[in-house]
Design an enzyme around this catalytic site. Structure first.
Site, PDB file in Angstrom:
ATOM      1  N   SER A  85       0.812  -1.493  -0.017  1.00 38.42           N
ATOM      2  CA  SER A  85       0.275  -0.390  -0.104  1.00 38.42           C
ATOM      3  C   SER A  85       0.687   1.441  -0.093  1.00 38.42           C
ATOM      4  CB  SER A  85      -0.704  -0.417   1.111  1.00 38.42           C
ATOM      5  OG  SER A  85      -1.734  -0.592   1.169  1.00 38.42           O
TER       6      SER A  85
HETATM    7  N1  SAM Z   1       0.055  -4.258   4.006  1.00 38.15           N
HETATM    8  C1  SAM Z   1       0.463  -5.605   2.632  1.00 38.15           C
HETATM    9  C2  SAM Z   1       2.371  -4.724   2.708  1.00 38.15           C
HETATM   10  O1  SAM Z   1       2.297  -3.881   3.933  1.00 38.15           O
HETATM   11  O2  SAM Z   1       3.008  -4.617   1.938  1.00 38.15           O
HETATM   12  C3  SAM Z   1      -0.351  -5.453   1.555  1.00 38.15           C
HETATM   13  C4  SAM Z   1      -0.661  -6.891   1.640  1.00 38.15           C
HETATM   14  S1  SAM Z   1      -1.528  -6.054   0.099  1.00 38.15           S
HETATM   15  C5  SAM Z   1      -2.615  -4.965  -0.355  1.00 38.15           C
HETATM   16  C6  SAM Z   1      -2.973  -7.799   0.803  1.00 38.15           C
HETATM   17  C7  SAM Z   1      -2.647  -8.659   1.174  1.00 38.15           C
HETATM   18  O3  SAM Z   1      -3.585  -9.294   1.221  1.00 38.15           O
HETATM   19  C8  SAM Z   1      -2.482  -9.420  -0.804  1.00 38.15           C
HETATM   20  O4  SAM Z   1      -0.389  -9.970  -0.342  1.00 38.15           O
HETATM   21  C9  SAM Z   1      -2.906 -10.972  -0.078  1.00 38.15           C
HETATM   22  O5  SAM Z   1      -2.037 -11.900  -1.429  1.00 38.15           O
HETATM   23  C10 SAM Z   1      -3.428 -11.150   1.139  1.00 38.15           C
HETATM   24  N2  SAM Z   1      -5.158 -11.314   0.767  1.00 38.15           N
HETATM   25  C11 SAM Z   1      -6.022 -11.892   0.306  1.00 38.15           C
HETATM   26  N3  SAM Z   1      -6.690 -12.365   0.970  1.00 38.15           N
HETATM   27  C12 SAM Z   1      -6.281 -13.266   2.093  1.00 38.15           C
HETATM   28  C13 SAM Z   1      -7.013 -13.708   3.145  1.00 38.15           C
HETATM   29  N4  SAM Z   1      -8.332 -14.891   2.606  1.00 38.15           N
HETATM   30  N5  SAM Z   1      -6.123 -14.263   3.817  1.00 38.15           N
HETATM   31  C14 SAM Z   1      -4.516 -14.092   3.503  1.00 38.15           C
HETATM   32  N6  SAM Z   1      -3.661 -13.148   3.437  1.00 38.15           N
HETATM   33  C15 SAM Z   1      -4.604 -12.431   1.714  1.00 38.15           C
END
Ligand code: SAM
Length: 218
Positions: free
Chosen positions: A61
């Protein structure tokens, strides 16, 4: 490239805009080396205020979103936190800085290689109170509940009930984007006291989808 200078400038700008409001969040963002969490090909953009691809169709993000979510969650030393969506691990590291060595972070990521990469960086930074779990985070992590804070960094169609159930009844707080897969998303701050759960709108946002049992289909 002088990463430290760029990091200081990023924090200065976010403070000037009123997005960083507390010394605690400023200190976390001044301390955590964001460029460690960015793929080498994009490291020169590490301190620019926009999302960056981290592979697998996922993004880290924008720094203003990291700052805003940290400020709303109001994290204190010693807290126990559940994070859904480890991604690059940068936001996890900010949370780790805020809870300090006496706190505990459980961070769930569904993509194995992202989880492994984040774990390597946590090890290099000697953060030994972060547990990364590879699973469907929409079911939360009942084993270690309740959590003082829950941070969700992917957008779901609703707030999954397990998150509300696993939040501490003593002023537990959750920050989560809710909405459509690709548009019309709102960032919410939820607050639980006893069995009462109240949520308030923060702002419109744009996140990647939360995929899983209580999220969207793959
Ligand atoms: N906070 C993170 C960073 O600082 O890099 C960014 C996160 S990214 C916007 C969203 C993440 O959520 C992705 O890596 C995706 O694979 C994960 N995600 C999506 N659905 C998920 C789930 N059900 N359980 C765990 N992770 C999930």
């Amino acid at each position: 490239m002088n990463f430290e200078k760029s990091r200081t400038e990023m924090v200065f700008q976010l403070r000037k805009l009123g997005i960083i409001q507390t010394d605690a969040v400023a200190d976390a963002m001044l301390t955590i080396p964001r460029h460690f969490f960015i793929p080498h090909s994009h490291q020169n953009q590490a301190y620019q205020d926009h999302p960056i691809s981290i592979g697998h169709g996922q993004t880290i993000s924008a720094p203003h979103m990291n700052a805003m979510m940290c400020e709303h969650l109001d994290v204190h030393p010693g807290m126990q936190i559940l994070e859904i969506g480890t991604g690059s691990g940068y936001h996890t590291a900010l949370l780790r800085h805020l809870v300090g060595p006496s706190g505990k972070i459980f961070s769930i990521e569904r993509i194995l290689s992202l989880a492994e990469n984040a774990q390597k960086i946590f090890k290099a930074l000697k953060f030994n109170n972060i547990s990364v779990i590879v699973d469907d985070g929409t079911i939360g992590c009942q084993e270690h509940a309740p959590y003082d804070r829950i941070l969700v960094t992917a957008v779901g169609p609703t707030i999954p009930q397990p998150f509300i159930d696993q939040l501490s009844e003593e002023n537990g707080k959750i920050c989560i984007p809710v909405g459509d897969r690709n548009c019309d998303q709102i960032l919410w701050l939820g607050n639980k006291r006893g069995d009462h759960f109240h949520k308030s709108r923060i702002c419109g946002v744009r996140f990647v989808p939360l995929i899983g049992k209580y999220g969207f289909e793959k």
